[in-house]
Design a protein around this motif. Structure first.
Motif, PDB file in Angstrom:
ATOM      1  N   GLY A   7      -7.184  14.784  -2.498  1.00 58.14           N
ATOM      2  CA  GLY A   7      -7.316  13.626  -1.624  1.00 58.14           C
ATOM      3  C   GLY A   7      -6.028  13.289  -0.894  1.00 58.14           C
ATOM      4  N   GLU A  60      -5.346  13.239   3.063  1.00 58.64           N
ATOM      5  CA  GLU A  60      -4.831  12.019   3.684  1.00 58.64           C
ATOM      6  C   GLU A  60      -3.575  12.282   4.492  1.00 58.64           C
ATOM      7  OE1 GLU A  60      -4.199   8.568   1.263  1.00 58.64           O
ATOM      8  OE2 GLU A  60      -5.864   9.181  -0.015  1.00 58.64           O
ATOM      9  N   LEU A  88       1.141   3.949  -3.045  1.00 58.80           N
ATOM     10  CA  LEU A  88       0.903   5.368  -2.786  1.00 58.80           C
ATOM     11  C   LEU A  88       2.091   6.209  -3.234  1.00 58.80           C
ATOM     12  CD1 LEU A  88      -0.771   5.226   0.728  1.00 58.80           C
ATOM     13  CD2 LEU A  88      -1.816   6.047  -1.378  1.00 58.80           C
ATOM     14  N   ASN A 117      -4.293   3.081  -1.284  1.00 62.22           N
ATOM     15  CA  ASN A 117      -5.146   3.367  -0.126  1.00 62.22           C
ATOM     16  C   ASN A 117      -5.853   2.118   0.375  1.00 62.22           C
ATOM     17  OD1 ASN A 117      -4.708   6.129   0.204  1.00 62.22           O
ATOM     18  ND2 ASN A 117      -6.128   6.614  -1.444  1.00 62.22           N
ATOM     19  N   ILE A 118      -6.406   1.371  -0.549  1.00 59.67           N
ATOM     20  CA  ILE A 118      -7.131   0.154  -0.167  1.00 59.67           C
ATOM     21  C   ILE A 118      -6.185  -0.859   0.472  1.00 59.67           C
ATOM     22  CG2 ILE A 118      -8.402  -1.821  -1.094  1.00 59.67           C
ATOM     23  CD1 ILE A 118      -9.590   0.195  -3.155  1.00 59.67           C
ATOM     24  N   ALA A 150      -5.516   4.871  -5.496  1.00 58.84           N
ATOM     25  CA  ALA A 150      -6.676   4.153  -4.962  1.00 58.84           C
ATOM     26  C   ALA A 150      -6.282   2.748  -4.502  1.00 58.84           C
ATOM     27  CB  ALA A 150      -7.778   4.079  -6.014  1.00 58.84           C
ATOM     28  N   GLY A 187       0.821  -1.209   0.000  1.00 61.32           N
ATOM     29  CA  GLY A 187       0.000   0.000   0.000  1.00 61.32           C
ATOM     30  C   GLY A 187       0.849   1.251   0.000  1.00 61.32           C
ATOM     31  N   VAL A 212      -5.049   0.411   4.133  1.00 61.13           N
ATOM     32  CA  VAL A 212      -6.081   0.247   5.167  1.00 61.13           C
ATOM     33  C   VAL A 212      -6.342  -1.236   5.434  1.00 61.13           C
ATOM     34  CG1 VAL A 212      -8.493   0.712   5.727  1.00 61.13           C
ATOM     35  CG2 VAL A 212      -7.104   2.496   4.702  1.00 61.13           C
ATOM     36  N   VAL A 228      -9.849  10.547  -3.241  1.00 58.80           N
ATOM     37  CA  VAL A 228      -8.992   9.890  -4.242  1.00 58.80           C
ATOM     38  C   VAL A 228      -9.812   8.900  -5.051  1.00 58.80           C
ATOM     39  CG1 VAL A 228      -7.084   8.262  -4.533  1.00 58.80           C
ATOM     40  CG2 VAL A 228      -6.802  10.225  -3.060  1.00 58.80           C
ATOM     41  N   LEU A 229     -10.666   8.124  -4.385  1.00 56.98           N
ATOM     42  CA  LEU A 229     -11.486   7.145  -5.098  1.00 56.98           C
ATOM     43  C   LEU A 229     -12.487   7.816  -6.034  1.00 56.98           C
ATOM     44  CD1 LEU A 229     -12.131   4.545  -2.266  1.00 56.98           C
ATOM     45  CD2 LEU A 229     -10.600   4.324  -4.214  1.00 56.98           C
ATOM     46  N   LEU A 287      -9.868   9.352   6.117  1.00 57.12           N
ATOM     47  CA  LEU A 287     -10.821   8.568   5.320  1.00 57.12           C
ATOM     48  C   LEU A 287     -11.518   9.426   4.266  1.00 57.12           C
ATOM     49  CD1 LEU A 287     -12.319   6.258   8.082  1.00 57.12           C
ATOM     50  CD2 LEU A 287     -10.513   5.753   6.433  1.00 57.12           C
ATOM     51  N   VAL A 302      -9.156   9.448   1.396  1.00 56.92           N
ATOM     52  CA  VAL A 302      -9.266   8.189   0.646  1.00 56.92           C
ATOM     53  C   VAL A 302     -10.478   8.243  -0.275  1.00 56.92           C
ATOM     54  CG1 VAL A 302      -9.697   5.720   0.864  1.00 56.92           C
ATOM     55  CG2 VAL A 302      -8.064   6.819   2.379  1.00 56.92           C
TER      56      VAL A 302
END
Length: 119
Positions: A75, A79, A11, A28-29, A25, A7, A32, A67-68, A61, A64
């Motif tokens: 974003g 973050e 990033l 980020n996923i 994205a 992750g 987390v 960004v999504l 969040l 995140v």
């Protein structure tokens, strides 16, 4: 640990490639999800949703989510601000650990670094 590491890698790589929203994205996923697997789902939920960390959690969040949605620069800024608010209690512990390392420890002994870390 691998998910968290991947992750952070995605990033970082997404920021290097001019804020590529797909890489950010994915990063980020993975970050987390990796954090959830490392410390557990219940402890992750308790960490993020403490009353005194509500502002930090909403910035992190929210970043995140932004960004999504497709606005990567805004974003990432949200973050980063949320990340520093969430983990600001951990930074003195990390600096103390780095001070004990043979190569990096003397670098923290510089005057400019020593003044900022002693406060």
């Amino acid at each position: 640990m691998g998910l968290t590491g991947f992750g952070v890698f995605f990033l970082f790589f997404g920021m290097i490639l001019f804020f590529d929203k797909a890489l950010l994205a994915i990063g980020n996923i993975l970050f987390v999800a990796g954090l959830s697997f490392v410390i557990g789902l219940e402890r992750t939920f308790k960490f993020f949703f403490q009353r005194h960390k509500f502002k930090a959690t909403s910035f992190f969040l929210g970043g995140v989510l932004v960004v999504l949605i497709g606005w990567p620069i805004i974003g990432v800024v949200l973050e980063i601000y949320g990340f520093f608010l969430l983990f600001r209690g951990f930074f003195p512990v990390a600096v103390g650990f780095i001070r004990r390392l043979p190569v990096l420890g003397p670098g923290l002994g510089l005057i400019c670094v020593r003044r900022t870390t002693l406060k």
